[in-house]
Design an enzyme around this catalytic site. Structure first.
Site, PDB file in Angstrom:
ATOM      1  N   THR A  19      42.626  46.734  46.939  1.00  0.00           N
ATOM      2  CA  THR A  19      41.342  46.832  47.638  1.00  0.00           C
ATOM      3  C   THR A  19      40.877  48.280  47.745  1.00  0.00           C
ATOM      4  OG1 THR A  19      42.565  46.786  49.738  1.00  0.00           O
ATOM      5  CG2 THR A  19      41.620  44.710  48.978  1.00  0.00           C
TER       6      THR A  19
ATOM      7  N   ASP B 247      43.345  54.467  56.901  1.00  0.00           N
ATOM      8  CA  ASP B 247      44.369  54.043  55.950  1.00  0.00           C
ATOM      9  C   ASP B 247      45.069  55.229  55.298  1.00  0.00           C
ATOM     10  OD1 ASP B 247      43.847  51.431  56.515  1.00  0.00           O
ATOM     11  OD2 ASP B 247      42.894  50.940  54.608  1.00  0.00           O
TER      12      ASP B 247
ATOM     13  N   ARG C 226      41.842  53.662  25.082  1.00  0.00           N
ATOM     14  CA  ARG C 226      40.976  54.828  25.189  1.00  0.00           C
ATOM     15  C   ARG C 226      40.007  54.577  26.333  1.00  0.00           C
ATOM     16  NH1 ARG C 226      37.878  56.383  20.236  1.00  0.00           N
ATOM     17  NH2 ARG C 226      37.838  58.416  21.258  1.00  0.00           N
TER      18      ARG C 226
END
Length: 297
Positions: A194, A79, A181
């Site tokens: 994902t 990917d 924060r």
């Protein structure tokens, strides 16, 4: 055999310049795929850096900027390889096919061992297509834009490795949301939902949803949870406090930030076109990659 895609740009996974060359398995995979497509009647062109790292000379090399003349791009790798080329080709509208030689492979979804049975039908026009918009991010320092990048997965604002929390002021569509924060903040697309976002506890978004997910990283306030937003609105993140704060775009580009800097994220006008084998569906990919119990048929 009548081909819909004849002029094919081939892009391979290769080592960074600090460690030039290509693994034997990757080189062999590219050779096999290139020869296979040539035998089908395709004109195969090797992306320039792929050609340089493979040493394959029997195919014409081509710069990424010249791939607008190609009918389709074929990415062999993981990917990360796909993300890098997708950002650069999106403006040209060149569709992309991914053959997976990485690990998970959510967007490079064709297993290498299946390329011979899969590529022929796809090159003839038998495929499923889905289009995914890029994210366009700018870093503003006062009125000056000091950094700009496109991302496909996510934009991440986070603290340095040895520093404490950061405080970030978040606005959505010009409306104040909160001062957060945390160790950082992720703005993820459905494609990126994902990836890092999922690891930080965010939900998975179906790629057809025109939205983003805003995910705090280790928030100081436990009620500060991920939220799904429309991608039609701009998200602004201002650095209020913290040391060594940086912004990452698909974990590729990095900008060091100062207090008062604003990161503006909006949907890009450019989309990446992914082609999948006929019958592909998103849920089958999730079942296979995440090893879900498939249950039914």
């Amino acid at each position: 055999m009548t081909l819909k895609f004849r002029r094919v740009a081939l892009i391979g996974k290769y080592q960074p310049s600090a460690a030039p060359g290509m693994s034997e398995s990757s080189l062999l995979a590219l050779e096999k795929i290139a020869d296979f497509m040539t035998n089908l009647g395709c004109e195969v062109l090797l992306e320039a850096e792929t050609a340089q790292n493979t040493g394959l000379t029997e195919f014409q090399s081509i710069q990424v900027e010249e791939m607008a003349t190609c009918d389709v791009g074929l990415v062999v790798g993981g990917d990360g390889t796909m993300l890098g080329i997708a950002r650069r080709l999106a403006r040209h509208g060149v569709p992309l096919i991914g053959i997976n030689q990485g690990r998970l492979g959510f967007i490079t979804d064709i297993p290498f061992e299946a390329y011979q049975t899969t590529l022929g039908p796809m090159l003839r026009g038998e495929y499923e297509e889905d289009s995914r918009p890029l994210m366009h991010a700018r870093v503003m320092r006062g009125e000056e834009m000091v950094f700009e990048a496109f991302a496909m997965n996510d934009v991440v604002v986070n603290r340095g490795g040895t520093s404490g929390m950061v405080e970030l002021r978040v606005e959505v569509g010009g409306r104040f949301v909160s001062n957060q924060r945390a160790d950082g903040l992720i703005i993820a697309s459905p494609t990126g939902s994902t990836a890092y976002s999922l690891s930080a506890g965010g939900p998975m978004l179906h790629p057809a949803i025109p939205g983003w997910v805003l995910v705090p990283i280790a928030p100081h306030t436990l009620s500060n949870r991920p939220i799904v937003l429309s991608d039609a609105t701009e998200v602004a993140v201002e650095v209020v406090s913290g040391r060594d704060v940086s912004a990452n775009f698909d974990m590729q580009s990095l900008a060091s930030l100062q207090h008062g800097d604003r990161i503006l994220v909006r949907r890009s006008e450019h989309c990446v076109r992914f082609l999948h084998p006929a019958g592909w569906n998103y849920f089958a990919t999730l079942r296979r990659k995440l090893r879900w119990n498939e249950g039914g048929s």
